[in-house]
Every structure is written in C-alpha cells, then in structure tokens.
Design an enzyme around this catalytic site. Structure first.
Site: not given
Ligand code: ARG
Length: 472
Positions: A157, A278, A284, A291
């Site tokens: 979970h 970024s 970042k 992704e």
C-alpha cells in the site's frame, strides 16, 4: 486538382484523397529490406521449380540487390502514387530488369507478400527486444549482487511494511523480465511459419515449393492454410501483448525511480545522463527518462488495443483495414526498445544512498512483525494474540513519538508481563532481514545467492544467443 463530379464541394480532387487514405509508403518503407529478401527467396524458388528461367531470376535478383543499395544510400525515390513499398520496389525493378521484372509476381500476391514482410519484421524485432531485456536483467542482477545486504523499507500500500534488501527488490524485476522474455520466445516459436505462397488467399496452381522459401527466410515451416496465412495478424498481437506486459513492468520500476529520487525519499540519485534541469528552478533535477518510460507505456497499450479493434470485425481473408496493422506495431516496439535502453542506462548508473534507505527501513514500526514473531516463539503466544500485543506496543510508541526499540522494558511489561530484555534483539532492521531465510525471502545470503544464480544463468544464455543476422 478538382474532380469533375464533386470538385465543387471538395478542395482537393478525390484522387488526391484516395491517395491520402490509401498510400502506406510513408510507413511501410520500413519493410523494404524484408520485402527484398522475401522477393529474392521467392524468385530463387520460382527458378528452381522451372517456373521462371535462371536468366530471368538472375536479372531480377541483381535488380533487387541494386534497389537495396539505392535505398540504403538514400537515393531511391519513393512515390506515393505507387501506394506501398511492394509496388515501389516492383516498379523500380521494371526499370532495372526490364520485361523480366514482371515475372517476379508469378504465384504471389501482395497479400502474402505483406504478410511475410511484416512477419519477418516483427520476428526480428522481437529477437532484438529479447536481447535488450537480457541486457537489462544483467544490469539489474549486477546491481542486486552489489546491494544484497543494503537494507531498505519494503512496502505494501506504499506504506512501510517490513525491511527488505535493495538487491531483493531489484531481483524482483529480473524475475519479471525473465517472464517477459519467455513470452517473446513463445510468441516467436508460434509465429515462425512462412505465409509466402498463399498468394491472394487460395494458394496457386503453379508448382511452387513453399518449404524452400520458408527455409530460405529462416522459418520453421510454411503456414498450413492459405486463408489463415493472409488474414492472420495474431503474430503481431502476441508480440504487442508481450510488449505491453513488459512495458507495464518497466513503468512500475520507472514509477519507483521517480519516487525514490524525490527529496522526500532520497533513496537513489540518477546521473546527469538521465535527468534534466528546470529552466526556472535551479535546484531541480528531474527524472525525465524514467517519466518517459512510464509515459510511453500508454502508446504501447494503445497499439495493442488498436490492432485488436482493427481485426475484430474482419471477415476472412484480407481486407485493407489490415494495412493499419503496421504503424502502431512499429511505433510500440520501437518505443519499448527505447524504454529498455533507457532503463538499462539508469540502473547501471544509479547512485544509492544506503544510509537513508536503512534509516527509512526502520521508520514506521517496520519490525513489528518480528516483534510479534518473537512473542510467538519465546512466550508461546498464539499469533493472533501476539499480533494484538504488538499492536498495543505500536500504539504506545506512536503516542510517545518514538520507535519500538525506544520503549522501556517496564513500558513493554505493562502491555505483556512476560516480555524479557531479549526482545530488543529483534527490533533492529538488520536482524529482521537476516531472519527472512525462507525460500525466496529477503535474507542477504539468499539474495546474494539468487543474484549469483541469475548472473550465471544470464552469462550462459548470452553464449547461446545466435548473433542472429536479422533476416533482412
Ligand atoms: N499495403 C498493403 C497492406 O499493407 C499491401 C497489401 C495490399 N493488398 C491488397 N489486396 N490491396 O496491407
């Protein structure tokens, strides 16, 4: 150019629209190498069966080689007016080999021609994907051996469940990829039959030798039913199905990487090679490759669903709908290839923060099960009662904002009077993982042995891969 009959309503003429909807050359040009190799096998067979003369076969074959050269050199002119790769090549052959060129299409149709070309492409691509899956397994198993003892939280979970080792987690994916490869192997064995010679749908009255062409193209045998030969696309569906499942596995791993590189987890860091910055937030480092592995899974599922839907309403045998089989399949299998390569690169250069992983492994009362097991083994409590006692200890620690190991013996004894100081021995994460020695469990010595087993097996398999020259 307007058409006389409905040009008033249509900006372009119907011929142009017909060409737009009908032409497949933009995408099926990818099949040129397969088309040429299959045509050569066909014409060689026609000659050995006495259906064309050796001279005609030789000039056709030379012409086909020249065309292959032109395509490789980029000097071949593809024409939309000629619709597809088969007619583009045949038309060029006519200008190179003259009248003989027209004999190539004896005892053949574009229906069996496209079926064999596409099958060759899917088969060879599936072989290449198997190799890439093997490379990813090797990367994962290598890192698993290195991290057989590295402790991390195991989740259910997405809640901390029990401590496990990082090596164990990586080996879970090695198992998945092993099954993914198995699915491709199975699909390959089933698809490796040659449809060439089924002609339009009914076979042919020419005395062809389908066994000869099947052998020449690396197939195990010819397909047995001419109707099935030209209308079957389940070879592509099976490979897409296997690809979709593999993509799902890669996507889960990608999702874990995305989570693990967040400052909140901080378990691993991806290298500069597989991240981007970024343009506005200097701090970042984004896991774009992971992704995209996750994102590309969508188009792979899309191709599978798309082809299933294209096929579901088609009466036997060939219908032009089936031309829609190619783009999605090309796109999906190429996407999977890219995902496998990117994932292999990321795994190989992943930096692991073992301290953070271990700290996180201890959080969230992850050794509560060990505590309950101790109560069973040492105080002879039934497991259900041990579970209850442990639950009360967890609640107590939670209220005190401390770990289980920080509760005093007195505090523990107020929950169950028979608890002894030995209990502290099982509250550490290392003891916990070391105790999981059951077959397939996470104990470091199990994991080290499993990693070694996989590495040996992968090395052996690498030797048995025929550095198979793709057919085309
Ligand atoms: N371009 C076609 C395809 O990809 C080739 C087969 C055409 N056959 C036909 N009967 N029109 O399916």
């Amino acid at each position: 150019m307007s058409n006389k009959m409905w040009g008033g309503r249509f900006g372009g003429g119907p011929d142009a629209i017909m060409e737009d909807i009908n032409a497949s050359i933009e995408f099926d040009r990818k099949l040129a190498p397969q088309d040429i190799v299959a045509s050569k096998a066909h014409v060689a067979m026609l000659a050995s069966q006495g259906i064309v003369t050796p001279q005609a076969a030789a000039s056709i074959s030379t012409g086909l080689s020249d065309i292959a050269g032109e395509i490789a050199a980029g000097s071949f002119t593809f024409s939309r007016a000629l619709e597809d790769i088969h007619m583009n090549i045949e038309s060029r052959l006519a200008s190179l080999a003259g009248a003989d060129a027209g004999r190539l299409h004896t005892a053949r149709s574009r229906n069996d021609q496209v079926a064999v070309d596409f099958r060759l492409w899917v088969r060879d691509t599936a072989d290449a994907l198997q190799l890439q899956m093997h490379a990813l397994q090797l990367a994962l198993a290598t890192r698993a051996r290195e991290h057989a003892k590295t402790i991390m939280p195991g989740f259910t979970h997405l809640q901390t469940a029990q401590p496990v080792t990082f090596g164990h987690h990586l080996l879970a994916y090695v198992e998945m990829l092993g099954r993914d490869r198995g699915r491709l192997r199975d699909a390959r064995a089933r698809m490796n039959e040659c449809p060439l010679g089924a002609a339009a749908l009914a076979g042919t009255s020419f005395p062809i030798d389908r066994h000869q062409t099947a052998r020449a193209l690396g197939f195990d045998r010819p397909t047995a039913n001419s109707l099935d030969s030209v209308s079957d696309r389940d070879f592509a569906l099976e490979v897409l199905g296997a690809a979709a499942i593999c993509a799902m596995h890669l996507s889960r791993l990608a999702e874990e990487l995305v989570l693990w590189v967040t400052p909140q987890f901080g378990f691993v860091a991806l290298s500069d090679k597989f991240t981007t910055g970024s343009s506005i937030m200097p701090q970042k480092r984004n896991p774009d490759a992971a992704e995209l592995v996750r994102g590309k899974t969508g188009r792979i599922y899309g191709a599978l669903t798309g082809l299933l839907v294209v096929m579901k309403g088609l009466p036997l045998t060939y219908s032009k709908d089936m031309q829609e089989d190619k783009e999605g399949t090309f796109d999906a299998l190429e996407a999977l290839s890219l995902c496998l390569a990117a994932m292999t690169g990321m795994i190989l250069d992943l930096a692991v923060d073992t301290k953070r992983m271990k700290r996180a492994a201890g959080a969230g009362f992850s050794t509560a099960t060990d505590l309950a097991d101790w109560l069973v083994c040492h105080l002879n409590l039934p497991f259900r009662e041990a579970h209850h006692v442990t639950g009360r200890l967890v609640a107590l620690a939670e209220a005190r904002h401390c770990g289980l190991e920080d509760l005093s013996l007195d505090e523990m004894r107020r929950v169950h009077a028979a608890i002894t100081p030995e209990i502290y021995g099982v509250l550490g994460v290392r003891r916990s993982v070391e105790s999981r020695t059951s077959y397939g469990g996470t104990a470091p010595k199990n994991v080290a042995a499993a990693a070694r087993r996989w590495l040996a097996r992968l090395a052996k398999e690498a030797k048995t891969f025929h550095p198979q020259e793709p057919t085309a």
